[in-house]
Design an enzyme around this catalytic site. Sequence first.
Site, PDB file in Angstrom:
ATOM      1  N   GLU A 107      20.527 -32.699  42.016  1.00  0.00           N
ATOM      2  CA  GLU A 107      21.722 -32.187  42.676  1.00  0.00           C
ATOM      3  C   GLU A 107      22.821 -33.236  42.668  1.00  0.00           C
ATOM      4  O   GLU A 107      23.471 -33.475  43.691  1.00  0.00           O
ATOM      5  CB  GLU A 107      21.398 -31.774  44.120  1.00  0.00           C
ATOM      6  CG  GLU A 107      20.320 -30.695  44.207  1.00  0.00           C
ATOM      7  CD  GLU A 107      20.064 -30.236  45.634  1.00  0.00           C
ATOM      8  OE1 GLU A 107      19.732 -31.107  46.456  1.00  0.00           O
ATOM      9  OE2 GLU A 107      20.209 -29.052  45.918  1.00  0.00           O
ATOM     10  N   CYS A 159      22.710 -25.372  53.624  1.00  0.00           N
ATOM     11  CA  CYS A 159      23.675 -26.376  54.077  1.00  0.00           C
ATOM     12  C   CYS A 159      25.118 -25.953  53.827  1.00  0.00           C
ATOM     13  O   CYS A 159      26.000 -26.221  54.637  1.00  0.00           O
ATOM     14  CB  CYS A 159      23.414 -27.700  53.386  1.00  0.00           C
ATOM     15  SG  CYS A 159      23.237 -27.588  51.598  1.00  0.00           S
TER      16      CYS A 159
END
Lengths: 700, 700
Positions: B350, B440
């Site tokens: 990521e 998130c």
Amino acid sequence: MRVDLELSSREPGPRDSDKPRETNPQSTFTHTTFNGQSILAATRNIISKNTLQFQLGLLKSTGRYDCFKLKWHPIYDDHRFWPVPPHLFWDSDLAKWMEAAIYFLSHQYDAELDQAVKHIVDTIRSAQREDGYLNLHYILVEPGKRWTNIRDMHEMYNAGHLIEAAIAHHDHYKTDDFLSVVTKYVHLLHANFGPGPGQRKAYPGHPEIELALLRLYKTTGDVKAYELARFFLAERGNPTGQDGQHYYDWEMVRRGEEEHKRPNSYPMSRDYWYCQAHKPILEQESIEGHAVRATYLLTGVADLVCLHKDGTQPLADAEEWTAALHRLWDNMTTKKMYLTGSIGAMAQWEGFGIDYFLPQAPDEGGCYAETCASIGAMMLAERLLYLELDSRYADVMELCLYNTVMGSMSRAGKAFTYENYLASCSGHLSRREEWFECSCCPPNVSRLFGSLGGYIWHFRTNDEISDDGGHVEEEESAHINVHLYTSAKLEFKTPRGRTVSLEQKTNWPWEGNVMFTLTQPRATSLRTTVRLRIPSWSRGAYVLTPSASPETPAALEKGYLVLSSEYIAANPSFSLAIGGFEPRFIAPHPRTNQRTLTLARGPIVYCVEDVDNGWEEDHFKDLVVDDKALPVAEEEREWGGERYVALRARGWTRNVGGWELGGRAQDEEKGVERDLVFVPYYFRGNRGGKGHMRVGLLRP
Amino acid sequence: MRVDLELSSREPGPRDSDKPRETNPQSTFTHTTFNGQSILAATRNIISKNTLQFQLGLLKSTGRYDCFKLKWHPIYDDHRFWPVPPHLFWDSDLAKWMEAAIYFLSHQYDAELDQAVKHIVDTIRSAQREDGYLNLHYILVEPGKRWTNIRDMHEMYNAGHLIEAAIAHHDHYKTDDFLSVVTKYVHLLHANFGPGPGQRKAYPGHPEIELALLRLYKTTGDVKAYELARFFLAERGNPTGQDGQHYYDWEMVRRGEEEHKRPNSYPMSRDYWYCQAHKPILEQESIEGHAVRATYLLTGVADLVCLHKDGTQPLADAEEWTAALHRLWDNMTTKKMYLTGSIGAMAQWEGFGIDYFLPQAPDEGGCYAETCASIGAMMLAERLLYLELDSRYADVMELCLYNTVMGSMSRAGKAFTYENYLASCSGHLSRREEWFECSCCPPNVSRLFGSLGGYIWHFRTNDEISDDGGHVEEEESAHINVHLYTSAKLEFKTPRGRTVSLEQKTNWPWEGNVMFTLTQPRATSLRTTVRLRIPSWSRGAYVLTPSASPETPAALEKGYLVLSSEYIAANPSFSLAIGGFEPRFIAPHPRTNQRTLTLARGPIVYCVEDVDNGWEEDHFKDLVVDDKALPVAEEEREWGGERYVALRARGWTRNVGGWELGGRAQDEEKGVERDLVFVPYYFRGNRGGKGHMRVGLLRP
């Protein structure tokens, strides 16, 4: 009614009806002699004179040479690269070197090489366990743990190379001293691995043994070797093979290893595409993972289909296997192969990236391009040519040979590349090394050139029995398929003992004119057909002399010019002039997003090096060439006694300053214009310099 | 002599001399009101009316809402994603949603949101352990294992978000109900983590708590919060911090975990660059690893330097920290940021790839571009603007806001992206989701828009005491730095109680004309300076009305037009017309090897979607546009009550057929010519269609 019979002129060993007919390349390379000053012959001479002795010295100095004496070596305590210790490939390093040395010995005696081979074989024989087991690591370093990590520990891979060396040994020395050792080992494996109850449902993490076992079968007719290979291929990737589990999961649990403990080459846990075991081979849609494993595996698959094709061992699902071969070959060559014949963009798993992901250098997203992987691609192409004569296979084979594979060795024969980037970068200069800790590539190049004749051409002989209304006539025929052009001679005997030879003379790869002379007994019923590959890059430009006629026909089929037996009978000497030797620009597939141009000429791919273009300071990242505006000049050069053709063209460096995030797109500003010199990619890194090199230059 | 004093108009809490002055963005967002129909105000309205309630429903239905009641939930038994269970981020999901909800509540009361916040705070209070510990997973699911895996288990990350929510709660509700809970927790952490003997030399695997602790310090003056944050930042990456070992190695051994067992996000064992712990921050040359972690971490570093800059907590090596900030920011924005303000090409971790590796889509080599990462980049930019007023930071902040961040939410406010590809592909269509298992991003967008005023502008007030040869004069000054343009109003009081307000009205981002009105008491000694950002994409084209004069000067400094207090005094109403709103083509850095063109207009980056270009079947992979030959037309459109400017240009699809390996390079053949419609990237994926989209189109 036609009965195909294969020539078998050299093997001792079984001669009964179970003896399978040969497939290739083992069937032709011992029948080939190289002559003249071609780059291929020169490379073979270098290996014969320099490389094998040099590599023998390294085998000795590193501890490999005497490792089967089973004395402790300090490196066995080295645990840097879990789970693979640095000595894990020693068996195969020795075996590949022996196989190479024997191939050259079969052409020319060399006392040092001969003695070394015999010495190594003696130590290997003495190391074999009572039950046939034979592996340095599990005999000496981790006794008692054999077959606990088939996935990573290369036992089968090492076994495969031992088998191949033993076959070469048997063919050359005409003894079973070594062959009997590996046969005993194979029988042990056959007893322990297979579909039966109580047998392990395993298959090697690194394929190799499959093709070796099938070679063994072809040499000795040992059906256990065939069965074991076929089991390994059919079982591979079975999600529920062992007690309902994937074998690699099953053995991992038995080792007490948790799912998330994995070698660094596995980017995610249980990523078995790394070793082509994510699903059964027949279900694989694309070629994935470690590129050497993939090409060796598919070579084994192709060998299996070859044995079906020639009727030796029928395969019920041969069509499916063939379809898988074509599917994976096509995926590799149209979406995952570099212009140099290299494969594998990803360093982490030494293998394939996603489709069309072909950056030129590690600092541009990835490039690995391992030497052995292109050797594997050549091996696979050679088998596919046997299955289906189509020049697209030979085109790739030639591309790999003259660029990645030949370029992996220095012209002095004592330095090698492992990775073959298309562009250097500051972390990876264009340089070669003498040896590697995992030194698979250097002896593999020796081995490939040792068996080179098997890639040049294939031959086949038939006894044809035509029963024409009660009138039976018999005649023999010979078929020679010429895949690669160089100065070389093929000579073989037909089943009735007639000697046939075909000689080719050419200045290939620098010129496209090839002179052929076929010699065979006159006035026999032997009918000989010769098929000559027309490379796709020639765009079909060729001239056959004498030309064909309705009585002496020749026709193009799938990229091969088929010279009928009538043509050959009328013209035992003929020549083929192949076009396409003017310099051309080639380019990667548009979908790669690599919008570059590369110079090529015939089968040779070119690069720029700082030795000739000394102004360069940044790996030619900003060099632009225009395929339309600029003429390309040729320049004959000589270096170290070898001639090559260099190219000259104009280019310019773009200015990349002034860019800002979100700012207006700028035209690529022309910077300094340059006279550029291009040299063959294989020739790079031989003349010193700073190590800056690039194959693909920017398009305007 | 000048004494800088910061305005502090809202906080209860400590007022003694230890009270640090504020840094940003917390200092301005509560002073900002949005008005008019700007896209930013509209987005805030959507979040206020739809998103927060919708997300609250999801918190409830997924089990998050009542998780601190500490009853067992079936998901706690889910072990799919070792080592991180799916519920591991629940603390932070709740906290981020609360923080967002409170920001909006501070502007407008909503009974449902208000009750929910109070309910969650009650459950959190009740869950806290006697000693202050507070973490769902280690209280309920793995009791007794707290702080055994600081690297992966997000305890500190969750704590950080709880702290930020508690600060928001404290500021809005004017109680210490929640703040006291997190303070107790912070004191527990402070006692256990630090440089002293017996303290752990740890730092969070996922940074966040650093910036939260510094916010807490700024709110309460609690020096323990400052010390803990500073320790975390200084200790990070210490190769020998814990008993001579890297902390993450040390704790791994204590967990009984072997070196080669690692989460899937770590491509190689012990690759601590994944979490920016490969070396101390001050020694890091480039921004690496997980992009959200990296930007949150650097935001904490910037906060540390801000506290040094304003004299609150001196930092001996402030210059080194500042140099590290600039080095890593520059690396990120010049070599690792997409044209849309996204960062992170690599899905596996990521995060960041190598320099200049910026493919547009996963099927082209990689693109991750997480929403939270661009929010982190905005947070970092905002701090850097406080440290050094330079429009290059604000340019990036605006780029992230109007493209990646705003586009991560559907215009209805109920669907989100996690990844923000620049091009769709068959495996990743251009679509949004309602929620994610690791969710998130959605509440982070709500939170960002809740505190948006803090990114629009900064203000500062001074009491100036000039001692001119015994004649002492006192006067106040106010400084307003306008980073972003929209219709909004800033209002604050000076230390002497004077109210100052600055209102801007504009049709930004569609037009560049901005009307300003400054209101402050007449005829006082308050001197006000206003600095207005001139975006780099405007190429310095702006008109100030009334124009400046020698008596009322204005000057450009580092991309900000500084309107002197004389100018402001003479012209309380003024306007700035910024140019650069004609469509322009932008391009990635030449070294990316992405030779593409993208349409942009002002701060808005455009894309093509199949909704408007219905003929497309393959994600616009072959679409070519020419920045020179083709005029670009503008078209005002309305959708769902919102206006936007679409663009029209001509392009063509190239033909990619006919390529063959080693074959002659072909010109890219023009295929079908097309009339193309471009829409803002943020607006993509709102109108159905097949999900085909692309930002960067091929250059001819």
